[in-house]
Write a protein that holds these residues in place. Sequence first.
Motif, PDB file in Angstrom:
ATOM      1  N   ARG A  30     -12.065   2.762  -9.795  1.00 57.27           N
ATOM      2  CA  ARG A  30     -11.616   2.855  -8.400  1.00 57.27           C
ATOM      3  C   ARG A  30     -10.107   2.676  -8.315  1.00 57.27           C
ATOM      4  O   ARG A  30      -9.430   3.385  -7.589  1.00 57.27           O
ATOM      5  CB  ARG A  30     -12.323   1.816  -7.533  1.00 57.27           C
ATOM      6  CG  ARG A  30     -11.768   1.795  -6.098  1.00 57.27           C
ATOM      7  CD  ARG A  30     -12.764   1.267  -5.107  1.00 57.27           C
ATOM      8  NE  ARG A  30     -12.189   1.098  -3.787  1.00 57.27           N
ATOM      9  CZ  ARG A  30     -11.980   2.079  -2.920  1.00 57.27           C
ATOM     10  NH1 ARG A  30     -12.290   3.320  -3.239  1.00 57.27           N
ATOM     11  NH2 ARG A  30     -11.460   1.833  -1.739  1.00 57.27           N
ATOM     12  N   ARG A  31      -9.565   1.731  -9.056  1.00 54.70           N
ATOM     13  CA  ARG A  31      -8.112   1.494  -9.032  1.00 54.70           C
ATOM     14  C   ARG A  31      -7.368   2.714  -9.548  1.00 54.70           C
ATOM     15  O   ARG A  31      -6.281   3.018  -9.094  1.00 54.70           O
ATOM     16  CB  ARG A  31      -7.769   0.260  -9.854  1.00 54.70           C
ATOM     17  CG  ARG A  31      -8.410  -0.978  -9.218  1.00 54.70           C
ATOM     18  CD  ARG A  31      -7.706  -2.245  -9.448  1.00 54.70           C
ATOM     19  NE  ARG A  31      -6.333  -2.115  -9.058  1.00 54.70           N
ATOM     20  CZ  ARG A  31      -5.349  -2.804  -9.606  1.00 54.70           C
ATOM     21  NH1 ARG A  31      -5.601  -3.647 -10.554  1.00 54.70           N
ATOM     22  NH2 ARG A  31      -4.118  -2.650  -9.202  1.00 54.70           N
ATOM     23  N   GLN A  32      -7.955   3.425 -10.505  1.00 53.89           N
ATOM     24  CA  GLN A  32      -7.319   4.625 -11.033  1.00 53.89           C
ATOM     25  C   GLN A  32      -7.411   5.756 -10.011  1.00 53.89           C
ATOM     26  O   GLN A  32      -6.453   6.496  -9.821  1.00 53.89           O
ATOM     27  CB  GLN A  32      -7.974   5.045 -12.343  1.00 53.89           C
ATOM     28  CG  GLN A  32      -7.271   6.214 -12.999  1.00 53.89           C
ATOM     29  CD  GLN A  32      -7.872   6.534 -14.365  1.00 53.89           C
ATOM     30  OE1 GLN A  32      -8.892   5.979 -14.761  1.00 53.89           O
ATOM     31  NE2 GLN A  32      -7.232   7.435 -15.087  1.00 53.89           N
ATOM     32  N   ALA A  33      -8.547   5.873  -9.338  1.00 51.75           N
ATOM     33  CA  ALA A  33      -8.740   6.949  -8.360  1.00 51.75           C
ATOM     34  C   ALA A  33      -7.962   6.690  -7.072  1.00 51.75           C
ATOM     35  O   ALA A  33      -7.434   7.618  -6.457  1.00 51.75           O
ATOM     36  CB  ALA A  33     -10.225   7.102  -8.046  1.00 51.75           C
ATOM     37  N   VAL A  34      -7.886   5.421  -6.654  1.00 52.38           N
ATOM     38  CA  VAL A  34      -7.194   5.052  -5.409  1.00 52.38           C
ATOM     39  C   VAL A  34      -6.179   3.975  -5.773  1.00 52.38           C
ATOM     40  O   VAL A  34      -6.486   2.787  -5.792  1.00 52.38           O
ATOM     41  CB  VAL A  34      -8.196   4.535  -4.350  1.00 52.38           C
ATOM     42  CG1 VAL A  34      -7.485   4.219  -3.051  1.00 52.38           C
ATOM     43  CG2 VAL A  34      -9.320   5.529  -4.131  1.00 52.38           C
ATOM     44  N   ARG A  76       0.827  -1.207   0.000  1.00 51.75           N
ATOM     45  CA  ARG A  76       0.000   0.000   0.000  1.00 51.75           C
ATOM     46  C   ARG A  76       0.860   1.256   0.000  1.00 51.75           C
ATOM     47  O   ARG A  76       0.540   2.236  -0.663  1.00 51.75           O
ATOM     48  CB  ARG A  76      -0.955  -0.015   1.178  1.00 51.75           C
ATOM     49  CG  ARG A  76      -2.022  -1.090   1.035  1.00 51.75           C
ATOM     50  CD  ARG A  76      -3.003  -1.069   2.144  1.00 51.75           C
ATOM     51  NE  ARG A  76      -3.931   0.019   1.926  1.00 51.75           N
ATOM     52  CZ  ARG A  76      -4.892   0.331   2.747  1.00 51.75           C
ATOM     53  NH1 ARG A  76      -5.072  -0.345   3.848  1.00 51.75           N
ATOM     54  NH2 ARG A  76      -5.706   1.328   2.485  1.00 51.75           N
ATOM     55  N   LEU A  77       1.964   1.242   0.748  1.00 48.14           N
ATOM     56  CA  LEU A  77       2.855   2.401   0.785  1.00 48.14           C
ATOM     57  C   LEU A  77       3.536   2.635  -0.557  1.00 48.14           C
ATOM     58  O   LEU A  77       3.850   3.767  -0.910  1.00 48.14           O
ATOM     59  CB  LEU A  77       3.907   2.241   1.890  1.00 48.14           C
ATOM     60  CG  LEU A  77       3.383   2.354   3.318  1.00 48.14           C
ATOM     61  CD1 LEU A  77       4.484   2.015   4.316  1.00 48.14           C
ATOM     62  CD2 LEU A  77       2.825   3.739   3.597  1.00 48.14           C
ATOM     63  N   GLN A  78       3.749   1.567  -1.298  1.00 49.80           N
ATOM     64  CA  GLN A  78       4.370   1.684  -2.619  1.00 49.80           C
ATOM     65  C   GLN A  78       3.351   2.053  -3.683  1.00 49.80           C
ATOM     66  O   GLN A  78       3.696   2.244  -4.841  1.00 49.80           O
ATOM     67  CB  GLN A  78       5.051   0.369  -2.994  1.00 49.80           C
ATOM     68  CG  GLN A  78       6.249   0.051  -2.131  1.00 49.80           C
ATOM     69  CD  GLN A  78       6.788  -1.340  -2.407  1.00 49.80           C
ATOM     70  OE1 GLN A  78       6.270  -2.075  -3.236  1.00 49.80           O
ATOM     71  NE2 GLN A  78       7.828  -1.700  -1.690  1.00 49.80           N
ATOM     72  N   GLY A  79       2.101   2.168  -3.285  1.00 48.36           N
ATOM     73  CA  GLY A  79       1.061   2.531  -4.239  1.00 48.36           C
ATOM     74  C   GLY A  79       0.485   1.359  -4.990  1.00 48.36           C
ATOM     75  O   GLY A  79      -0.270   1.527  -5.931  1.00 48.36           O
ATOM     76  N   ASN A  80       0.810   0.152  -4.563  1.00 49.64           N
ATOM     77  CA  ASN A  80       0.286  -1.032  -5.224  1.00 49.64           C
ATOM     78  C   ASN A  80      -0.963  -1.501  -4.501  1.00 49.64           C
ATOM     79  O   ASN A  80      -0.946  -1.749  -3.304  1.00 49.64           O
ATOM     80  CB  ASN A  80       1.310  -2.165  -5.208  1.00 49.64           C
ATOM     81  CG  ASN A  80       2.586  -1.775  -5.908  1.00 49.64           C
ATOM     82  OD1 ASN A  80       2.571  -0.996  -6.837  1.00 49.64           O
ATOM     83  ND2 ASN A  80       3.701  -2.295  -5.450  1.00 49.64           N
ATOM     84  N   GLY A  81      -2.035  -1.618  -5.210  1.00 45.38           N
ATOM     85  CA  GLY A  81      -3.258  -2.150  -4.626  1.00 45.38           C
ATOM     86  C   GLY A  81      -3.396  -3.613  -4.967  1.00 45.38           C
ATOM     87  O   GLY A  81      -2.408  -4.317  -5.164  1.00 45.38           O
ATOM     88  N   ARG A  82      -4.621  -4.042  -5.041  1.00 49.31           N
ATOM     89  CA  ARG A  82      -4.925  -5.425  -5.394  1.00 49.31           C
ATOM     90  C   ARG A  82      -5.868  -5.416  -6.587  1.00 49.31           C
ATOM     91  O   ARG A  82      -6.665  -4.500  -6.722  1.00 49.31           O
ATOM     92  CB  ARG A  82      -5.633  -6.129  -4.234  1.00 49.31           C
ATOM     93  CG  ARG A  82      -4.809  -6.325  -3.005  1.00 49.31           C
ATOM     94  CD  ARG A  82      -5.678  -6.900  -1.894  1.00 49.31           C
ATOM     95  NE  ARG A  82      -6.437  -8.078  -2.310  1.00 49.31           N
ATOM     96  CZ  ARG A  82      -6.130  -9.329  -1.959  1.00 49.31           C
ATOM     97  NH1 ARG A  82      -5.099  -9.554  -1.190  1.00 49.31           N
ATOM     98  NH2 ARG A  82      -6.867 -10.336  -2.368  1.00 49.31           N
ATOM     99  N   PRO A  83      -5.852  -6.442  -7.415  1.00 48.30           N
ATOM    100  CA  PRO A  83      -6.810  -6.517  -8.510  1.00 48.30           C
ATOM    101  C   PRO A  83      -8.196  -6.936  -8.021  1.00 48.30           C
ATOM    102  O   PRO A  83      -9.194  -6.640  -8.650  1.00 48.30           O
ATOM    103  CB  PRO A  83      -6.222  -7.573  -9.440  1.00 48.30           C
ATOM    104  CG  PRO A  83      -5.364  -8.414  -8.560  1.00 48.30           C
ATOM    105  CD  PRO A  83      -4.854  -7.497  -7.474  1.00 48.30           C
ATOM    106  N   ASP A  84      -8.225  -7.620  -6.867  1.00 49.61           N
ATOM    107  CA  ASP A  84      -9.492  -8.087  -6.315  1.00 49.61           C
ATOM    108  C   ASP A  84      -9.650  -7.603  -4.881  1.00 49.61           C
ATOM    109  O   ASP A  84      -8.685  -7.292  -4.206  1.00 49.61           O
ATOM    110  CB  ASP A  84      -9.572  -9.609  -6.368  1.00 49.61           C
ATOM    111  CG  ASP A  84      -8.439 -10.275  -5.602  1.00 49.61           C
ATOM    112  OD1 ASP A  84      -7.369  -9.652  -5.444  1.00 49.61           O
ATOM    113  OD2 ASP A  84      -8.618 -11.409  -5.159  1.00 49.61           O
TER     114      ASP A  84
END
Length: 87
Positions: A61-65, A41-49
Motif C-alpha cells: 500500500r505504501r508503494q502504491a499510495v 501528504r503534499l510532499q508525498g510522505n505518508g505514515r508508517p502506521d
Amino acid sequence: MSQFDFAEAFEQARTAPDVTDRASGLEEADRIGGVALVQARLQGNGRPDCLDCGEDILPARRQAVKNAVRCKECQDDHDKWEVRRHG
C-alpha cells in the motif's frame, strides 16, 4: 510549521488559566497538527502506521499510495464516512 510549534501550542493550552484559553490553545494545536499532516501528504510522505487503527501500513500500500496515512481497511471506512457526511 514545526513540531516545536505544536508542542508550544499544546503546552500553552495545558497551562492556560481558564477554560476558554485552554480550548483556544487546543484548537491551535489541532490546526498546527492538521497543517503538518497536509504538508507531509503534499510532499508525498505518508505514515508508517495507520492514523486510525495504529497498525503498520503494508509495504504494498505504501508503494502504491506514497502519501498513505491509513491502512486500506481504515481508508475504505473513512471514504464511506465522507460520502455519508457530504452526501
